[in-house]
Design a protein around this motif. Structure first.
Motif, short mmCIF file in Angstrom:
data_model
loop_
_atom_site.label_atom_id
_atom_site.label_comp_id
_atom_site.label_asym_id
_atom_site.label_seq_id
_atom_site.Cartn_x
_atom_site.Cartn_y
_atom_site.Cartn_z
N PHE A 1 0.82 -1.26 0.10
CA PHE A 1 0.13 -0.11 -0.07
C PHE A 1 0.68 1.06 -0.11
N TRP B 1 -3.98 2.42 8.83
CA TRP B 1 -4.38 1.63 7.42
C TRP B 1 -4.87 0.65 7.78
N LEU C 1 -8.56 1.39 6.26
CA LEU C 1 -8.70 1.05 4.95
C LEU C 1 -8.67 -0.43 4.49
N THR D 1 -9.94 -3.08 0.76
CA THR D 1 -8.83 -2.92 -0.17
C THR D 1 -8.74 -4.47 -0.87
N TYR E 1 -3.61 -1.65 -6.71
CA TYR E 1 -4.71 -2.04 -5.37
C TYR E 1 -5.86 -1.14 -5.63
N TYR F 1 -8.91 0.82 -3.32
CA TYR F 1 -9.73 0.66 -1.94
C TYR F 1 -11.13 1.29 -2.32
#
Length: 274
Positions: free
Chosen positions: A17, A36, A40, A44, A56, A58
């Motif tokens: 990330f 994170w 998140l 994700t 990636y 999110y």
């Protein structure tokens, strides 16, 4: 079949990330690992090609609408159709979570991304501008002639806030559930049951407010006044993201706020599978 393998994030993915997040080039700092993981990671998806993490996404599944917050493809894999593969996987993920529509923000000059989003049925809805506003500029902002009060936004306020400012249903509750944010609601104390006059979701880590919505430009000042005690020190400025509000953009420019980022909000129906 896509050459990418999609999988949910795990705590071990933080370094992936952090490596890819900087490619968004928003000017925002990288979230620390604990934030994170708590806020998140659960929403994700990481994408691998032959065991290498190359992208990636999110994505926040809200009430029928998926808010695609980040889509990042590693520089080494751009121009190879990876973005399209990512968005098809995101669409399947959101359909599985009961979403029929989706939305996202993108830099208008990111022509490849804009072309991709249009190709999957998204349409441009409005512009948003992130300003860096010195706290000292608050004294130059216009003020309302009537008394207003900012207070913490309660769950009972959520529906009214979302209706008043055209937010996605469930967006306020989602922000509250992720933690680390200060949610404020601006009201007229003489008519506390009337529609809210302002709403801000403030992240002290940035420090920045998004969404930041007011019913009139002169209401920005009291909402920022309420945010200020929650801001960390010593930062001398706050980031304020203004969505689809030309009048407020003009007021903030006039106070000396500088533009950090301009984005375009796209939205549409999630394409059917197949």
């Amino acid at each position: 079949m896509s050459r990418l393998a999609a999988r949910p994030a795990s705590p071990a993915d933080y370094d992936h990330f952090a490596r890819l997040f900087v490619e968004l080039d928003t000017g925002n700092p990288i979230l620390p690992r604990d934030r994170w993981e708590s806020a998140l990671a659960r929403d994700t998806l990481f994408f691998e090609e032959r065991g290498e993490v190359v992208a990636y996404a999110y994505v926040q599944p809200l009430r029928g609408v998926g808010y695609v917050r980040h889509v990042v493809v590693a520089p080494s894999h751009r121009g190879r159709g990876v973005g399209g593969d990512v968005m098809r996987a995101v669409a399947a993920h959101l359909r599985g979570r009961g979403c029929t529509r989706w939305c996202l923000n993108v830099k208008p000059d990111n022509t490849a991304a804009v072309r991709l989003y249009r190709s999957i049925g998204m349409e441009h809805a409005y512009l948003l501008t992130t300003f860096e506003l010195p706290w000292s500029a608050l004294e130059r902002l216009p003020r309302p002639s009537r008394p207003v009060v900012a207070r913490p936004a309660q769950p009972s306020d959520d529906a009214a806030i979302e209706a008043a400012f055209a937010l996605v249903s469930g967006q306020v509750a989602d922000a509250r559930d992720r933690g680390g944010l200060v949610l404020l609601c601006l009201v007229d104390p003489a008519t506390p049951d009337a529609a809210p006059l302002g709403y801000a979701s403030f992240d002290p880590f940035l420090p920045g407010a998004f969404p930041f919505r007011v019913a009139a430009p002169e209401l920005a000042a009291p909402l920022l006044d309420a945010i200020c005690p929650h801001a960390p020190r010593p930062p001398e400025a706050v980031l304020v993201t203004v969505e689809d509000d030309d009048a407020l953009v003009a007021v903030l420019r006039d106070t000396g706020a500088t533009v950090q980022l301009v984005g375009a909000h796209f939205r549409g129906e999630i394409p059917a599978a197949g």
